[in-house]
Design a protein around this motif. Structure first.
Motif, PDB file in Angstrom:
ATOM      1  N   ALA A  96       0.562  -1.261  -0.012  1.00 41.03           N
ATOM      2  CA  ALA A  96       0.000  -0.100  -0.035  1.00 41.03           C
ATOM      3  C   ALA A  96       0.851   1.435  -0.133  1.00 41.03           C
ATOM      4  O   ALA A  96       0.621   2.185  -0.626  1.00 41.03           O
ATOM      5  CB  ALA A  96      -1.109  -0.010   0.994  1.00 41.03           C
ATOM      6  N   PHE A  97       1.876   1.333   0.765  1.00 46.48           N
ATOM      7  CA  PHE A  97       2.819   2.473   0.765  1.00 46.48           C
ATOM      8  C   PHE A  97       3.703   2.636  -0.583  1.00 46.48           C
ATOM      9  O   PHE A  97       3.667   3.582  -1.018  1.00 46.48           O
ATOM     10  CB  PHE A  97       3.836   2.103   1.933  1.00 46.48           C
ATOM     11  N   ILE A  98       3.941   1.512  -1.234  1.00 46.20           N
ATOM     12  CA  ILE A  98       4.753   1.696  -2.443  1.00 46.20           C
ATOM     13  C   ILE A  98       3.728   2.221  -3.546  1.00 46.20           C
ATOM     14  O   ILE A  98       4.008   2.936  -4.369  1.00 46.20           O
ATOM     15  CB  ILE A  98       5.203   0.190  -2.872  1.00 46.20           C
ATOM     16  N   MET A  99       2.678   1.449  -3.451  1.00 40.55           N
ATOM     17  CA  MET A  99       1.773   2.133  -4.526  1.00 40.55           C
ATOM     18  C   MET A  99       1.263   3.667  -4.150  1.00 40.55           C
ATOM     19  O   MET A  99       1.046   4.398  -5.332  1.00 40.55           O
ATOM     20  CB  MET A  99       0.154   1.333  -4.329  1.00 40.55           C
ATOM     21  N   ALA A 100       1.250   3.972  -3.081  1.00 35.91           N
ATOM     22  CA  ALA A 100       0.942   5.610  -2.779  1.00 35.91           C
ATOM     23  C   ALA A 100       2.341   6.226  -3.189  1.00 35.91           C
ATOM     24  O   ALA A 100       1.999   7.235  -3.643  1.00 35.91           O
ATOM     25  CB  ALA A 100       0.714   5.635  -1.281  1.00 35.91           C
ATOM     26  N   ASP A 101       3.435   5.796  -3.058  1.00 32.13           N
ATOM     27  CA  ASP A 101       4.694   6.511  -3.741  1.00 32.13           C
ATOM     28  C   ASP A 101       4.490   6.754  -4.867  1.00 32.13           C
ATOM     29  O   ASP A 101       4.641   7.554  -5.669  1.00 32.13           O
ATOM     30  CB  ASP A 101       5.727   5.736  -3.076  1.00 32.13           C
ATOM     31  N   ILE A 102       4.297   5.629  -5.726  1.00 31.36           N
ATOM     32  CA  ILE A 102       4.116   5.623  -7.144  1.00 31.36           C
ATOM     33  C   ILE A 102       3.106   6.407  -7.563  1.00 31.36           C
ATOM     34  O   ILE A 102       3.175   7.556  -8.737  1.00 31.36           O
ATOM     35  CB  ILE A 102       3.817   4.288  -7.719  1.00 31.36           C
ATOM     36  N   TYR A 103       1.835   6.654  -7.114  1.00 33.39           N
ATOM     37  CA  TYR A 103       0.903   7.458  -7.219  1.00 33.39           C
ATOM     38  C   TYR A 103       1.315   8.994  -7.054  1.00 33.39           C
ATOM     39  O   TYR A 103       1.080  10.090  -7.953  1.00 33.39           O
ATOM     40  CB  TYR A 103      -0.303   7.110  -6.575  1.00 33.39           C
ATOM     41  N   VAL A 104       2.189   9.394  -6.052  1.00 31.85           N
ATOM     42  CA  VAL A 104       2.474  10.662  -5.683  1.00 31.85           C
ATOM     43  C   VAL A 104       3.602  11.011  -6.659  1.00 31.85           C
ATOM     44  O   VAL A 104       3.659  12.281  -7.574  1.00 31.85           O
ATOM     45  CB  VAL A 104       3.238  10.898  -4.384  1.00 31.85           C
ATOM     46  N   VAL A 105       4.495  10.104  -7.111  1.00 29.62           N
ATOM     47  CA  VAL A 105       5.452  10.481  -8.287  1.00 29.62           C
ATOM     48  C   VAL A 105       4.859  10.746  -9.595  1.00 29.62           C
ATOM     49  O   VAL A 105       5.438  11.637 -10.251  1.00 29.62           O
ATOM     50  CB  VAL A 105       6.550   9.080  -8.307  1.00 29.62           C
ATOM     51  N   LEU A 106       3.801  10.027  -9.986  1.00 23.39           N
ATOM     52  CA  LEU A 106       2.812  10.200 -11.096  1.00 23.39           C
ATOM     53  C   LEU A 106       2.372  11.616 -11.092  1.00 23.39           C
ATOM     54  O   LEU A 106       2.274  12.261 -12.249  1.00 23.39           O
ATOM     55  CB  LEU A 106       2.067   9.348 -11.430  1.00 23.39           C
ATOM     56  N   GLN A 107       1.728  12.066  -9.712  1.00 23.58           N
ATOM     57  CA  GLN A 107       1.312  13.362  -9.961  1.00 23.58           C
ATOM     58  C   GLN A 107       2.554  14.371 -10.204  1.00 23.58           C
ATOM     59  O   GLN A 107       2.360  15.380 -10.694  1.00 23.58           O
ATOM     60  CB  GLN A 107       0.700  13.687  -8.524  1.00 23.58           C
ATOM     61  N   ILE A 108       3.700  14.247  -9.271  1.00 27.96           N
ATOM     62  CA  ILE A 108       4.840  15.221  -9.649  1.00 27.96           C
ATOM     63  C   ILE A 108       5.259  15.319 -11.084  1.00 27.96           C
ATOM     64  O   ILE A 108       5.547  16.332 -11.614  1.00 27.96           O
ATOM     65  CB  ILE A 108       5.920  14.816  -8.741  1.00 27.96           C
ATOM     66  N   ALA A 109       5.321  14.138 -11.673  1.00 27.74           N
ATOM     67  CA  ALA A 109       5.556  14.186 -13.040  1.00 27.74           C
ATOM     68  C   ALA A 109       4.777  14.876 -14.031  1.00 27.74           C
ATOM     69  O   ALA A 109       4.964  15.313 -15.115  1.00 27.74           O
ATOM     70  CB  ALA A 109       5.603  12.579 -13.594  1.00 27.74           C
ATOM     71  N   ARG A 110       3.310  15.033 -13.639  1.00 22.84           N
ATOM     72  CA  ARG A 110       2.566  15.536 -14.475  1.00 22.84           C
ATOM     73  C   ARG A 110       2.690  17.004 -14.642  1.00 22.84           C
ATOM     74  O   ARG A 110       2.257  17.551 -15.666  1.00 22.84           O
ATOM     75  CB  ARG A 110       0.989  15.550 -13.640  1.00 22.84           C
ATOM     76  N   TYR A 111       3.572  17.578 -13.632  1.00 21.29           N
ATOM     77  CA  TYR A 111       4.050  18.981 -14.054  1.00 21.29           C
ATOM     78  C   TYR A 111       5.000  19.149 -15.007  1.00 21.29           C
ATOM     79  O   TYR A 111       5.177  20.260 -15.535  1.00 21.29           O
ATOM     80  CB  TYR A 111       4.564  19.715 -12.434  1.00 21.29           C
ATOM     81  N   TYR A 112       5.477  18.231 -15.447  1.00 20.92           N
ATOM     82  CA  TYR A 112       6.909  17.960 -16.248  1.00 20.92           C
ATOM     83  C   TYR A 112       6.666  17.141 -17.570  1.00 20.92           C
ATOM     84  O   TYR A 112       7.401  17.673 -18.554  1.00 20.92           O
ATOM     85  CB  TYR A 112       8.141  17.593 -15.448  1.00 20.92           C
ATOM     86  N   MET A 113       5.534  16.502 -17.537  1.00 21.38           N
ATOM     87  CA  MET A 113       5.552  15.581 -18.946  1.00 21.38           C
ATOM     88  C   MET A 113       4.110  15.556 -19.291  1.00 21.38           C
ATOM     89  O   MET A 113       3.263  15.218 -18.182  1.00 21.38           O
ATOM     90  CB  MET A 113       6.145  14.209 -18.468  1.00 21.38           C
ATOM     91  N   ASP A 114       3.721  15.491 -20.441  1.00 21.34           N
ATOM     92  CA  ASP A 114       2.338  15.363 -20.620  1.00 21.34           C
ATOM     93  C   ASP A 114       2.125  14.176 -21.232  1.00 21.34           C
ATOM     94  O   ASP A 114       0.951  13.338 -20.984  1.00 21.34           O
ATOM     95  CB  ASP A 114       2.369  16.467 -22.154  1.00 21.34           C
ATOM     96  N   SER A 115       3.132  13.189 -21.642  1.00 22.88           N
ATOM     97  CA  SER A 115       2.873  11.737 -21.794  1.00 22.88           C
ATOM     98  C   SER A 115       2.685  10.990 -20.839  1.00 22.88           C
ATOM     99  O   SER A 115       3.638  10.907 -19.842  1.00 22.88           O
ATOM    100  CB  SER A 115       4.149  11.202 -22.731  1.00 22.88           C
ATOM    101  N   ILE A 116       1.745  10.074 -20.553  1.00 20.51           N
ATOM    102  CA  ILE A 116       1.594   9.160 -19.564  1.00 20.51           C
ATOM    103  C   ILE A 116       2.624   8.239 -19.372  1.00 20.51           C
ATOM    104  O   ILE A 116       2.920   7.505 -18.312  1.00 20.51           O
ATOM    105  CB  ILE A 116      -0.101   8.552 -19.740  1.00 20.51           C
ATOM    106  N   TYR A 117       2.906   7.849 -20.793  1.00 21.06           N
ATOM    107  CA  TYR A 117       4.008   6.792 -20.455  1.00 21.06           C
ATOM    108  C   TYR A 117       5.449   7.205 -20.021  1.00 21.06           C
ATOM    109  O   TYR A 117       6.260   6.586 -19.295  1.00 21.06           O
ATOM    110  CB  TYR A 117       4.340   6.269 -22.262  1.00 21.06           C
TER     111      TYR A 117
END
Length: 473
Positions: free
Chosen positions: A66-87
């Motif tokens: 659960a913690f690791i999945m939460a980490d991944i989710y937050v990293v994805l949210q951070i990346a949204r500010y810098y990358m348009d591509s979901i990949y």
């Protein structure tokens, strides 16, 4: 993850934290009935895991996942500010997890302090980026306060990371946003109090508050200064340690990326948090691999840059392959162990532990077992867990502090050993020749004679200084 069903080999420190959490579930009061020097929230996490299931590969595995999945989710949210591509964002998250789950650098992980601290650190970074991007509001500082308190009650030195957040207040003052600065300071203080409230209520309700503060603040200070080195020397030791290799390169690259962005605010926050994090690791006193996991968040600028540059169609395949190699390091070692291709200390330890558990299960009750460990050895917890026994001593392992400074743990375990009230003694010596247990002459000198007179040697490990003795009938 060390407690996944495929691996199920938990780090020694992780075993201590789980036993503390399990103790809370079974009615023990941490710091009073069972002693360890980490924060109460770490033990609460393990209590939740034990409530789900006392089987490590189920309860604790689900909590870690659960913690690791939460980490991944937050990293994805951070990346949204810098990358348009979901990949590209997915690649960034995968690369981050490659670092976070890297067995070879971080001692295999598994229920460790730094593993859980990644989550509040990542949320803090997300809120900082919101400030940099102009999406800041006063509630953010309230949440920063909660995150800081949460980290304090996992491990106090972790709060140094939030020194960078104070830069935000200074920047607001510099811009003459005095009202907003005061509101931010007030929000942060309220957040700190809200974050600390569960720990305070539990501590006052159970009567362990004073002992808690003594353990997580004063004891940790003694622990960090046990080697007698200066802070400057410790900092250089952290920077020059081989475990910093890849992280050092990625962090330097990240600093260059932040510097070249010409965003002074981001640079000030980044440098402040980075310097304080290095000091925080240095204060831990020892260069254990998992201490360096707190540095991973500072590699994010590099990971974002790499993710944007990798050719998208091949990037996911590459990232998954890298993740598989790095994250399954412990699984690979376990497979080689199980098939006899290699023989590690872990294999011999697990084999001995299984024999002890089987013998205890067949012939003895829980209150008749004592695990005796040498000075600075925290491995007693895993033997208690394997034998399904809750220790009846406050000190269930010996502390890594010179006996002259803090004799309590050695005195307690040595006196319990010589009491003769236990039917089973599991002995883990500090020297391979088993000549010493605690390095204290008044206890070591007569130990073998006492054992031979009152107990029978039942199981002996040929590789490690391990023995199991049972009382003579």
């Amino acid at each position: 993850m060390a407690v996944s069903p495929l691996i199920n080999r938990l780090n020694n420190d992780g075993q201590v934290y789980y036993l503390m959490g399990l103790g809370i579930k079974k009615g023990s009061i941490p710091y009073l009935d069972l002693f360890d020097n980490k924060g109460i929230y770490l033990y609460f996490i393990n209590t939740i895991a034990s409530l789900i299931s006392e089987k490590l590969s189920v309860g604790l595995f689900l909590v870690e996942a659960a913690f690791i999945m939460a980490d991944i989710y937050v990293v994805l949210q951070i990346a949204r500010y810098y990358m348009d591509s979901i990949y590209s964002r997915l690649v960034c998250a995968m690369l981050f997890m490659c670092l976070a789950l890297n067995y070879f650098t971080f001692d295999g992980g598994g229920n460790l302090v730094e593993e859980y601290a990644l989550f509040p650190q990542l949320i803090s970074i997300f809120l900082i980026i919101c400030f940099i991007k102009g999406n800041y509001n006063n509630r953010h500082m309230f949440f920063q306060g909660i995150l800081c308190s949460f980290s304090f009650f996992i491990k106090p030195s972790l709060i140094m990371f939030w020194g960078g957040v104070l830069v935000i207040v200074i920047l607001l003052l510099k811009k003459r946003f005095y009202k907003q600065s005061c509101i931010s300071i007030g929000s942060g203080i309220i957040g700190l109090m809200v974050g600390a409230l569960p720990a305070y209520i539990y501590g006052r309700f159970t009567g362990c508050w004073d002992a808690m503060i003594e353990a997580i603040v004063m004891f940790n200070y003694r622990y960090s200064s046990a080697e007698g080195e200066s802070l400057i020397k410790k900092i250089f030791s952290v920077i020059l340690n081989w475990r910093m290799g890849g992280l050092f390169i990625l962090t330097i690259a990240s600093f260059i990326i932040v510097y070249k962005s010409k965003n002074i605010e981001m640079l000030l926050i980044y440098v402040t948090s980075l310097v304080l994090e290095v000091i925080s690791i240095s204060l831990s006193g020892y260069s254990f691999g998992h201490y360096y996991e707190g540095m991973i968040v500072f590699t994010l600028p590099s990971l974002v840059w790499i993710s944007k540059k990798i050719y998208i169609k091949k990037s996911i395949v590459i990232a998954i392959a890298v993740a598989g190699i790095l994250c399954n390091g412990k699984l690979l070692i376990k497979i080689l162990d199980d098939y006899g291709i290699i023989r590690t200390i872990s294999y011999d330890d697990m084999n001995f532990m299984a024999k002890c558990a089987n013998l205890k299960q067949q012939n003895y009750n829980d209150s008749s077992v004592l695990v005796v460990t040498g000075t600075g050895n925290c491995q007693g917890a895993k033997y208690y867990t394997a034998m399904n026994v809750m220790p009846d001593n406050k000190y269930f392992y010996t502390l890594k502090i010179p006996y002259e400074e803090l004799p309590d743990s050695v005195d307690a375990i040595a006196n319990a050993t010589y009491s003769g009230k236990y039917d089973v003694l599991v002995m883990y010596y500090i020297y391979k020749d088993k000549s010493k247990m605690w390095g204290v002459d008044k206890y070591d000198s007569g130990l073998r004679e006492f054992l031979n007179e009152n107990y029978e040697l039942c199981i002996e490990n040929e590789v490690l200084p391990l023995e199991m003795w049972v009382k003579k009938k």
